[in-house]
Design an enzyme around this catalytic site. Structure first.
Site, short mmCIF file in Angstrom:
data_model
loop_
_atom_site.label_atom_id
_atom_site.label_comp_id
_atom_site.label_asym_id
_atom_site.label_seq_id
_atom_site.Cartn_x
_atom_site.Cartn_y
_atom_site.Cartn_z
N ASN A 176 84.32 -33.62 -77.09
CA ASN A 176 83.29 -32.59 -76.96
C ASN A 176 81.98 -33.13 -77.50
O ASN A 176 81.81 -33.22 -78.72
CB ASN A 176 83.74 -31.34 -77.72
N TRP A 177 81.07 -33.45 -76.59
CA TRP A 177 79.80 -34.06 -77.02
C TRP A 177 78.82 -33.01 -77.58
O TRP A 177 77.78 -33.37 -78.10
CB TRP A 177 79.15 -34.81 -75.85
N LYS A 178 79.14 -31.75 -77.42
CA LYS A 178 78.27 -30.66 -77.90
C LYS A 178 76.83 -30.87 -77.42
O LYS A 178 76.61 -31.40 -76.35
CB LYS A 178 78.35 -30.56 -79.43
N GLU B 168 82.24 -22.53 -81.81
CA GLU B 168 80.78 -22.43 -81.88
C GLU B 168 80.25 -21.39 -80.91
O GLU B 168 79.10 -20.97 -81.00
CB GLU B 168 80.16 -23.82 -81.66
N GLY C 183 85.15 -33.77 -81.70
CA GLY C 183 83.71 -33.60 -81.60
C GLY C 183 82.99 -34.87 -82.02
O GLY C 183 82.82 -35.79 -81.23
N HIS D 27 85.35 -22.10 -77.53
CA HIS D 27 85.11 -22.98 -78.68
C HIS D 27 84.55 -22.13 -79.82
O HIS D 27 83.79 -21.20 -79.59
CB HIS D 27 84.12 -24.09 -78.30
N GLY E 158 83.60 -30.09 -87.62
CA GLY E 158 82.32 -30.67 -88.01
C GLY E 158 82.11 -30.73 -89.51
O GLY E 158 80.99 -30.99 -89.97
N GLU F 227 91.99 -25.01 -83.33
CA GLU F 227 90.86 -25.57 -84.05
C GLU F 227 90.46 -24.65 -85.21
O GLU F 227 89.69 -23.70 -85.01
CB GLU F 227 89.66 -25.70 -83.11
C1 PEP Z 1 85.10 -29.77 -81.76
O1 PEP Z 1 83.95 -29.84 -81.36
O2 PEP Z 1 85.94 -29.13 -81.11
C2 PEP Z 1 85.45 -30.44 -83.00
C3 PEP Z 1 86.69 -30.36 -83.41
O3 PEP Z 1 84.45 -31.10 -83.68
P1 PEP Z 1 84.66 -32.17 -84.87
O4 PEP Z 1 85.69 -33.16 -84.39
O5 PEP Z 1 83.31 -32.78 -85.05
O6 PEP Z 1 85.14 -31.41 -86.05
#
Ligand code: PEP
Length: 259
Positions: free
Chosen positions: A11-13, A99, A235, A97, A174, A168
């Site tokens: 997931n490049w966000k 976020e 992420g 997600h 993050g 998650e």
């Molecule tokens: C994500 O974006 O789903 C995620 C798990 O991010 P990170 O790996 O940066 O915690």
């Protein structure tokens, strides 16, 4: 031993720019070579999707959207439909997600509509669920997981291969703080039990349940060694080609062992 092919999503966000997105996609040769024993998808920002699809043409790596609209088309300014994702060559999409659930207040009811749109468009949805720190510390983590799953899957009759569930925990995303393999595996069992109640045991044992939350090149192998963990949603570490390749290789090793 379960026959589930591991899955890893990157997931490049809202990171990178067009040039760096293109470069990162071009560096995915090693990841592509592992596909077969592992399924891989990357989720670039919307404006870069078509270009990344072009760069990966002929590659087994899926490209997906980070979200889709709960609507099919019409006067929904700023939204992107599941059909539009398919139109530019995507084959996957993230649904719910944290976020978006927590950052943008998306409810289970809205997410259920999004999931329906994704499935009807033929996309592979990655349905994300997970508790906040406060919910975990007050002993409600497993209830939250059950409620989010039931709410988001409401009214859907997917086949086990037509979606992936990502556990998650919000407090691990993050933050650099990863759930312990024991905690993650316990949460995955709750996911499977909920799916068995909603559908049946065959469904719950066939569907892929992946872990997300600060997975990195160091932690991936230990997490993926657990029987219940079928890969990861990544992420930050997915923005580093070498680290992402190590994570995919860890999932691929699991895929080989399952054959
Ligand atoms: C994500 O974006 O789903 C995620 C798990 O991010 P990170 O790996 O940066 O915690």
């Amino acid at each position: 031993m379960a026959q589930r092919t591991p899955f890893v999503g990157g997931n490049w966000k809202m990171n990178l720019d067009l040039a760096r997105s293109t470069a990162l996609a071009s560096e995915s040769g090693g990841v592509a070579a592992a596909c077969g024993t592992v399924d891989v998808a990357i989720f670039p920002p919307f404006p870069y999707l078509a270009k990344v699809v072009e760069v990966l043409r002929g590659s087994p790596i899926r490209v997906g959207g980070q979200d889709c609209s709960s609507e099919k088309s019409g006067a929904f300014t700023g939204q992107v439909s599941a059909g539009m994702l398919v139109d530019v060559g995507c084959s996957a999409v993230l649904i719910g997600h944290s976020e978006r659930r927590h950052g943008l207040g998306e409810t289970d009811a809205v997410l259920a509509h999004k999931l329906g749109r994704a499935l009807e468009a033929g996309l592979l949805p990655i349905v994300c669920v997970g508790e906040t720190l406060e919910e975990r510390e007050s002993g409600r983590a497993h209830d939250v997981i059950r409620t989010q799953l039931r709410g988001t899957l409401a009214g859907q009759s997917p086949s086990p291969g037509s979606l992936v569930i990502a556990y998650e925990p919000v407090w691990a995303i993050g933050t650099g703080r990863t759930a312990t393999p024991d905690d993650a595996e316990e949460a995955h069992r709750t996911v499977r039990q909920t799916l068995a109640d909603l559908y049946d045991v065959r469904f719950s044992e066939s569907v892929r349940v992946i872990y997300g939350g600060s997975v990195n090149a160091k932690s991936a192998a230990e997490l993926f060694a657990r029987e219940e963990i079928d890969g990861g949603l990544v992420g930050g570490a997915s923005l580093l080609a070498e680290d992402f390749a190590v994570i995919v290789a860890a999932a691929s090793a699991k895929g080989k062992a399952r054959r």
